[in-house]
Design a protein around this motif. Structure first.
Motif, PDB file in Angstrom:
ATOM      1  N   ARG A   1       1.018  -1.058  -0.025  1.00 31.79           N
ATOM      2  CA  ARG A   1       0.349   0.074   0.349  1.00 31.79           C
ATOM      3  C   ARG A   1       0.774   1.327   0.198  1.00 31.79           C
ATOM      4  O   ARG A   1       0.561   2.551   0.297  1.00 31.79           O
ATOM      5  CB  ARG A   1      -0.924   0.177   1.435  1.00 31.79           C
TER       6      ARG A   1
ATOM      7  N   LYS B   1      -5.839   1.157  -1.067  1.00 35.56           N
ATOM      8  CA  LYS B   1      -6.103  -0.200  -1.305  1.00 35.56           C
ATOM      9  C   LYS B   1      -4.998  -1.559  -1.808  1.00 35.56           C
ATOM     10  O   LYS B   1      -6.254  -2.292  -1.766  1.00 35.56           O
ATOM     11  CB  LYS B   1      -7.298  -0.583  -2.000  1.00 35.56           C
ATOM     12  N   GLY B   2      -4.099  -0.961  -2.028  1.00 35.60           N
ATOM     13  CA  GLY B   2      -3.165  -2.089  -1.943  1.00 35.60           C
ATOM     14  C   GLY B   2      -3.044  -2.466  -3.586  1.00 35.60           C
ATOM     15  O   GLY B   2      -3.348  -1.771  -5.134  1.00 35.60           O
TER      16      GLY B   2
END
Length: 502
Positions: free
Chosen positions: A208, A213-214
């Motif tokens: 992240r 949110k990745g």
């Protein structure tokens, strides 16, 4: 495959053997449908869960890759013809089941039970296949011995990936942490995640630095569409006449063995809006055999998994009521050496011996409809390495259960009509008794980034050098065991990487 052309860093979370402390990294939280409590489906050591695999192979059907209007989120961006090219190489390259054994034509040595089921136009009979030996990938395997001779492959053991770091469109490093919490960054030109359907999603969600949110998650698809193969067992189906050696049960051949699985035909599925479930018929074992087999399975798991069993496999919780599930979802005929199965089959054939049972068992293997809300997320809890644990929210829908009920009812009716089972056998509502430890769909393949995580070449959308291997890229699950398709897609990805970057 990659070691033929590239310098490769192979990053393994475990060791050559199972280490109890490392297995704690597999612990997950479950907020959805429960997964089996007494079965460890994720093992961290070199070669992974394939070192415990019983060797069962099934291939997907054409319909599994099609867009089906009655199955939400269905359709693959590649065709079955494309997949078949790589299926056909697995026997030669890795000793997996011979693709020719999946031939769906009529069995040459048919019997009356097989003939009666095959004559039903609503049904199709496919082959589940085992090779003569189960291919392994651990320290004693042929594949390891070949890699061990190469000077361009470096193995990092006890190295758990904490996260990936990116700079815009590229991954620039992989943050790895050891069991002693020593950290190191490993840098490469290209990166491939091949850590399983749960862990692939965990790594992307944990990365992240650039996006909250990745990585690969601009459209909130990472971790979503989690699927398994819900399973159920129905026993006590009383026979009306004797069954001899049937092709519906395990049949050995020169280069392996196969067993027939029963499903609705593609046309029947389309007409009745059903999923591609399949069932298997087995002979019901005496209670004494079930108890003995359960004991053998538990002992084998202890020996194979060593320290990894103590936390996740509680022998005191293995009840007699769960034994039918164990014995029919992991059949003894799958575990016997090939020569024993072959001699036993030929002996019964020669002696014209009927099967020594009065009952049949139906085992269900269900395809799941891809559901966006069935998902893997990160929990607030962390493990001993400071990495967030995974929360698994597995959802089982109505369509797969509807198909299971219709398929069981249809098969029992067919058996009654042909005089095989007692007319008093009634229909029972099918419920989910178990998952199959097949983790599918969390980084799904799609034509558009809005609908998935990776493109048709398994490259993560928005990144130029990150790829994903494994069943997490399957857009749909079918009901086939995923290992054969995982291996085929992995060969395909290796071919793409060699052709593009070699």
């Amino acid at each position: 495959q990659l070691s033929e052309q590239f310098q490769v860093a192979l990053i393994e979370s475990g060791d050559f053997n199972v280490v109890e402390k490392t297995q704690e990294l597999n612990e997950i939280l479950c907020s959805g449908h429960p997964v089996r409590a007494n079965f460890q489906s994720r093992v961290r050591h070199y070669g992974g869960a394939c070192n415990l695999w019983a060797g069962r192979n099934l291939v997907l059907n054409d319909i599994d890759l099609d867009v089906r209007k009655w199955v939400a989120n269905s359709g693959w961006p590649i065709s079955f013809t494309e997949l078949k090219k790589y299926y056909s190489r697995l026997y030669r390259l890795y000793g997996m089941a011979d693709y020719s054994l999946f031939n769906r034509g009529k069995d040459s040595s048919s019997d009356s039970l097989y003939d009666d089921m095959a004559a039903d136009p609503a049904l199709e009979l496919d082959n589940a296949v085992w090779g003569k030996k189960v291919p392994r990938f651990g320290r004693n395997s042929t594949s390891f011995k070949k890699l061990n001779k190469k000077t361009n492959v470096t193995l990092f053991k006890n190295a758990t990936v904490k996260k990936l770091a990116d700079s815009g469109r590229e991954i620039v490093s992989c943050a790895v942490i050891s069991g002693t919490k020593r950290g190191v960054n490993i840098k490469a030109s290209n990166y491939v995640l091949a850590t399983g359907g749960i862990e692939n999603a965990r790594i992307l969600l944990s990365s992240r630095d650039q996006y909250a949110k990745g990585i690969g998650n601009l459209h909130d698809n990472v971790g979503r569409y989690f699927m398994d193969h819900p399973s159920a067992v129905r026993s006590e189906i009383t026979l009306s006449k004797k069954i001899y050696n049937s092709s519906l049960f395990i049949r050995p051949v020169k280069n392996g063995r196969f067993k027939k699985v029963i499903r609705f035909s593609d046309n029947y599925q389309k007409k009745h809006l059903l999923t591609n479930n399949h069932i298997e018929l087995s002979v019901q074992h005496p209670k004494s055999h079930e108890e003995a087999f359960a004991s053998v399975v538990q002992i084998a798991k202890t020996i194979l998994k060593k320290g990894s069993s103590s936390n996740r496999l509680d022998f005191s919780k293995v009840k007699i009521s769960t034994i039918p599930e164990i014995i029919y979802l992991l059949s003894p005929s799958e575990l016997f050496p090939h020569f024993i199965t072959e001699y036993y089959y030929k002996f019964n054939q020669m002696m014209r011996r009927p099967i020594n049972t009065n009952n049949l068992v139906i085992s269900h293997h269900m395809e799941q409809v891809p559901n966006r809300d069935s998902r893997v997320t990160l929990s607030e809890d962390v493990n001993f390495l400071g990495i967030n644990k995974v929360n698994l929210h597995w959802l089982v829908g109505d369509t797969e259960l509807k198909t299971a009920n219709e398929l069981e009812s249809h098969v029992i009716s067919r058996l009654k009509d042909c005089g095989w089972v007692d007319s008093a056998v009634c229909n029972k509502e099918v419920g989910v008794s178990s998952d199959a430890s097949h983790h599918i769909g969390t980084t799904r393949m799609s034509d558009r980034p809005q609908e998935g995580v990776v493109d048709l070449n398994c490259k993560v959308y928005g990144l130029d050098n990150l790829f994903v291997a494994g069943s997490s890229v399957f857009p749909t699950s079918g009901s086939a065991n995923p290992t054969y398709t995982i291996a085929a897609l992995t060969l395909r990805l290796a071919s793409y990487l060699r052709g593009t970057y070699g």
